[in-house]
Design a protein around this motif. Structure first.
Motif, PDB file in Angstrom:
ATOM      1  N   VAL A  39      -3.681  34.087  22.845  1.00 57.78           N
ATOM      2  CA  VAL A  39      -3.484  32.959  23.758  1.00 57.78           C
ATOM      3  C   VAL A  39      -2.023  32.970  24.208  1.00 57.78           C
ATOM      4  O   VAL A  39      -1.117  32.988  23.382  1.00 57.78           O
ATOM      5  CB  VAL A  39      -3.809  31.613  23.069  1.00 57.78           C
ATOM      6  N   LEU A  40      -1.822  32.965  25.524  1.00 56.63           N
ATOM      7  CA  LEU A  40      -0.477  32.885  26.093  1.00 56.63           C
ATOM      8  C   LEU A  40      -0.317  31.512  26.735  1.00 56.63           C
ATOM      9  O   LEU A  40      -0.933  31.218  27.757  1.00 56.63           O
ATOM     10  CB  LEU A  40      -0.254  33.983  27.138  1.00 56.63           C
ATOM     11  N   THR A  41       0.462  30.659  26.112  1.00 58.77           N
ATOM     12  CA  THR A  41       0.727  29.318  26.643  1.00 58.77           C
ATOM     13  C   THR A  41       2.004  28.782  26.029  1.00 58.77           C
ATOM     14  O   THR A  41       2.393  29.186  24.933  1.00 58.77           O
ATOM     15  CB  THR A  41      -0.435  28.341  26.359  1.00 58.77           C
ATOM     16  N   ASP A  42       2.633  27.874  26.756  1.00 58.49           N
ATOM     17  CA  ASP A  42       3.781  27.170  26.198  1.00 58.49           C
ATOM     18  C   ASP A  42       3.486  25.674  26.066  1.00 58.49           C
ATOM     19  O   ASP A  42       4.376  24.876  25.812  1.00 58.49           O
ATOM     20  CB  ASP A  42       5.055  27.425  27.008  1.00 58.49           C
ATOM     21  N   ASP A  43       2.225  25.308  26.235  1.00 54.61           N
ATOM     22  CA  ASP A  43       1.792  23.920  26.062  1.00 54.61           C
ATOM     23  C   ASP A  43       0.915  23.806  24.817  1.00 54.61           C
ATOM     24  O   ASP A  43      -0.112  24.476  24.713  1.00 54.61           O
ATOM     25  CB  ASP A  43       0.988  23.437  27.275  1.00 54.61           C
ATOM     26  N   ILE A  44       1.317  22.947  23.899  1.00 52.36           N
ATOM     27  CA  ILE A  44       0.595  22.804  22.634  1.00 52.36           C
ATOM     28  C   ILE A  44      -0.836  22.335  22.860  1.00 52.36           C
ATOM     29  O   ILE A  44      -1.747  22.763  22.159  1.00 52.36           O
ATOM     30  CB  ILE A  44       1.358  21.876  21.652  1.00 52.36           C
ATOM     31  N   ASP A  58      -6.662  23.113  22.483  1.00 48.75           N
ATOM     32  CA  ASP A  58      -7.985  23.122  23.113  1.00 48.75           C
ATOM     33  C   ASP A  58      -8.670  24.475  22.973  1.00 48.75           C
ATOM     34  O   ASP A  58      -9.875  24.551  22.698  1.00 48.75           O
ATOM     35  CB  ASP A  58      -7.891  22.735  24.594  1.00 48.75           C
ATOM     36  N   VAL A  59      -7.919  25.558  23.166  1.00 47.66           N
ATOM     37  CA  VAL A  59      -8.503  26.902  23.021  1.00 47.66           C
ATOM     38  C   VAL A  59      -8.941  27.120  21.583  1.00 47.66           C
ATOM     39  O   VAL A  59     -10.042  27.605  21.326  1.00 47.66           O
ATOM     40  CB  VAL A  59      -7.509  27.997  23.475  1.00 47.66           C
ATOM     41  N   ARG A  60      -8.099  26.738  20.636  1.00 44.93           N
ATOM     42  CA  ARG A  60      -8.462  26.904  19.227  1.00 44.93           C
ATOM     43  C   ARG A  60      -9.688  26.067  18.862  1.00 44.93           C
ATOM     44  O   ARG A  60     -10.564  26.517  18.125  1.00 44.93           O
ATOM     45  CB  ARG A  60      -7.279  26.552  18.318  1.00 44.93           C
ATOM     46  N   ALA A  61      -9.764  24.852  19.385  1.00 49.43           N
ATOM     47  CA  ALA A  61     -10.920  23.994  19.103  1.00 49.43           C
ATOM     48  C   ALA A  61     -12.203  24.619  19.644  1.00 49.43           C
ATOM     49  O   ALA A  61     -13.256  24.541  19.007  1.00 49.43           O
ATOM     50  CB  ALA A  61     -10.710  22.612  19.703  1.00 49.43           C
ATOM     51  N   ALA A  62     -12.110  25.245  20.789  1.00 57.05           N
ATOM     52  CA  ALA A  62     -13.294  25.845  21.411  1.00 57.05           C
ATOM     53  C   ALA A  62     -13.690  27.162  20.757  1.00 57.05           C
ATOM     54  O   ALA A  62     -14.880  27.487  20.692  1.00 57.05           O
ATOM     55  CB  ALA A  62     -13.044  26.072  22.899  1.00 57.05           C
ATOM     56  N   LEU A  63     -12.715  27.916  20.257  1.00 57.26           N
ATOM     57  CA  LEU A  63     -13.008  29.275  19.789  1.00 57.26           C
ATOM     58  C   LEU A  63     -12.935  29.475  18.281  1.00 57.26           C
ATOM     59  O   LEU A  63     -13.314  30.541  17.797  1.00 57.26           O
ATOM     60  CB  LEU A  63     -12.049  30.267  20.455  1.00 57.26           C
ATOM     61  N   THR A  64     -12.449  28.499  17.539  1.00 55.27           N
ATOM     62  CA  THR A  64     -12.314  28.677  16.097  1.00 55.27           C
ATOM     63  C   THR A  64     -13.677  28.894  15.467  1.00 55.27           C
ATOM     64  O   THR A  64     -14.615  28.133  15.679  1.00 55.27           O
ATOM     65  CB  THR A  64     -11.605  27.479  15.453  1.00 55.27           C
ATOM     66  N   THR A  97     -13.502  34.792  14.257  1.00 54.24           N
ATOM     67  CA  THR A  97     -12.526  34.872  15.340  1.00 54.24           C
ATOM     68  C   THR A  97     -11.108  34.734  14.792  1.00 54.24           C
ATOM     69  O   THR A  97     -10.813  33.830  14.028  1.00 54.24           O
ATOM     70  CB  THR A  97     -12.777  33.756  16.379  1.00 54.24           C
ATOM     71  N   GLU A  98     -10.259  35.647  15.216  1.00 52.85           N
ATOM     72  CA  GLU A  98      -8.844  35.628  14.850  1.00 52.85           C
ATOM     73  C   GLU A  98      -8.067  35.251  16.109  1.00 52.85           C
ATOM     74  O   GLU A  98      -8.195  35.922  17.134  1.00 52.85           O
ATOM     75  CB  GLU A  98      -8.458  37.019  14.369  1.00 52.85           C
ATOM     76  N   ILE A  99      -7.254  34.191  16.046  1.00 55.18           N
ATOM     77  CA  ILE A  99      -6.533  33.701  17.215  1.00 55.18           C
ATOM     78  C   ILE A  99      -5.026  33.764  16.960  1.00 55.18           C
ATOM     79  O   ILE A  99      -4.553  33.277  15.932  1.00 55.18           O
ATOM     80  CB  ILE A  99      -6.935  32.258  17.563  1.00 55.18           C
ATOM     81  N   HIS A 100      -4.303  34.367  17.909  1.00 54.18           N
ATOM     82  CA  HIS A 100      -2.841  34.426  17.863  1.00 54.18           C
ATOM     83  C   HIS A 100      -2.316  33.807  19.147  1.00 54.18           C
ATOM     84  O   HIS A 100      -2.888  34.000  20.214  1.00 54.18           O
ATOM     85  CB  HIS A 100      -2.349  35.870  17.758  1.00 54.18           C
ATOM     86  N   THR A 101      -1.217  33.075  19.050  1.00 51.09           N
ATOM     87  CA  THR A 101      -0.632  32.425  20.217  1.00 51.09           C
ATOM     88  C   THR A 101       0.791  32.907  20.420  1.00 51.09           C
ATOM     89  O   THR A 101       1.559  33.020  19.456  1.00 51.09           O
ATOM     90  CB  THR A 101      -0.624  30.891  20.045  1.00 51.09           C
ATOM     91  N   ALA A 138      -7.520  38.087  26.160  1.00 54.04           N
ATOM     92  CA  ALA A 138      -6.273  37.344  26.345  1.00 54.04           C
ATOM     93  C   ALA A 138      -6.587  36.107  27.188  1.00 54.04           C
ATOM     94  O   ALA A 138      -7.072  36.231  28.310  1.00 54.04           O
ATOM     95  CB  ALA A 138      -5.227  38.207  27.025  1.00 54.04           C
ATOM     96  N   VAL A 139      -6.336  34.939  26.630  1.00 51.99           N
ATOM     97  CA  VAL A 139      -6.508  33.680  27.346  1.00 51.99           C
ATOM     98  C   VAL A 139      -5.116  33.285  27.833  1.00 51.99           C
ATOM     99  O   VAL A 139      -4.202  33.096  27.029  1.00 51.99           O
ATOM    100  CB  VAL A 139      -7.099  32.576  26.437  1.00 51.99           C
ATOM    101  N   ILE A 140      -4.972  33.196  29.167  1.00 49.91           N
ATOM    102  CA  ILE A 140      -3.652  33.027  29.757  1.00 49.91           C
ATOM    103  C   ILE A 140      -3.568  31.705  30.508  1.00 49.91           C
ATOM    104  O   ILE A 140      -4.387  31.438  31.398  1.00 49.91           O
ATOM    105  CB  ILE A 140      -3.354  34.201  30.710  1.00 49.91           C
ATOM    106  N   ASP A 141      -2.584  30.907  30.158  1.00 48.01           N
ATOM    107  CA  ASP A 141      -2.320  29.658  30.865  1.00 48.01           C
ATOM    108  C   ASP A 141      -1.915  30.010  32.303  1.00 48.01           C
ATOM    109  O   ASP A 141      -1.310  31.054  32.551  1.00 48.01           O
ATOM    110  CB  ASP A 141      -1.185  28.917  30.149  1.00 48.01           C
ATOM    111  N   LEU A 142      -2.252  29.149  33.259  1.00 43.60           N
ATOM    112  CA  LEU A 142      -1.941  29.432  34.664  1.00 43.60           C
ATOM    113  C   LEU A 142      -0.443  29.473  34.956  1.00 43.60           C
ATOM    114  O   LEU A 142      -0.006  30.170  35.864  1.00 43.60           O
ATOM    115  CB  LEU A 142      -2.609  28.404  35.576  1.00 43.60           C
ATOM    116  N   GLN A 143       0.347  28.755  34.177  1.00 45.32           N
ATOM    117  CA  GLN A 143       1.796  28.788  34.354  1.00 45.32           C
ATOM    118  C   GLN A 143       2.442  28.747  32.984  1.00 45.32           C
ATOM    119  O   GLN A 143       2.258  27.797  32.229  1.00 45.32           O
ATOM    120  CB  GLN A 143       2.277  27.598  35.192  1.00 45.32           C
ATOM    121  N   VAL A 144       3.201  29.790  32.670  1.00 42.58           N
ATOM    122  CA  VAL A 144       3.902  29.852  31.398  1.00 42.58           C
ATOM    123  C   VAL A 144       5.373  30.090  31.714  1.00 42.58           C
ATOM    124  O   VAL A 144       5.755  31.169  32.165  1.00 42.58           O
ATOM    125  CB  VAL A 144       3.366  30.974  30.486  1.00 42.58           C
TER     126      VAL A 144
END
Length: 83
Positions: free
Chosen positions: A6-11, A16-22, A26-30, A49-55
């Motif tokens: 996950v690429l994001t700078d918003d907690i 939300d991604v972790r809640a949906a994919l945990t 599944t192994e999740i890294h941010t 790779a889940v990418i935020d629209l603006q990072v």
């Protein structure tokens, strides 16, 4: 085991991604620095790779272009991207 980067700078996006994919399978890294995306995909052997629209200063589409360029240059073997 699915490996998600996950690429994001918003907690809240990360939460939300972790809640949906945990899931036990599944192994999740941010990460929050878009300039490290290629290294992070390789390091974590990410399937997706889940990418935020603006990072920070970099848009999600620019990050996807960078990933695709790395795939063409064989820096990255395979990864699916989601914006």
């Amino acid at each position: 085991m699915a490996k998600v980067l996950v690429l994001t700078d918003d907690i809240w996006v990360d939460n939300d991604v972790r809640a949906a994919l945990t899931d036990p399978g599944t192994e999740i890294h941010t990460i929050s620095d878009p300039t490290t995306i290629i290294d992070a995909i390789t390091e974590h052997d990410a399937d997706v790779a889940v990418i935020d629209l603006q990072v920070g200063w970099m848009g999600g589409m620019a990050v996807v272009r960078e990933i695709r360029g790395a795939m063409e240059n064989r820096q990255v073997e395979r990864v699916r991207t989601v914006l």
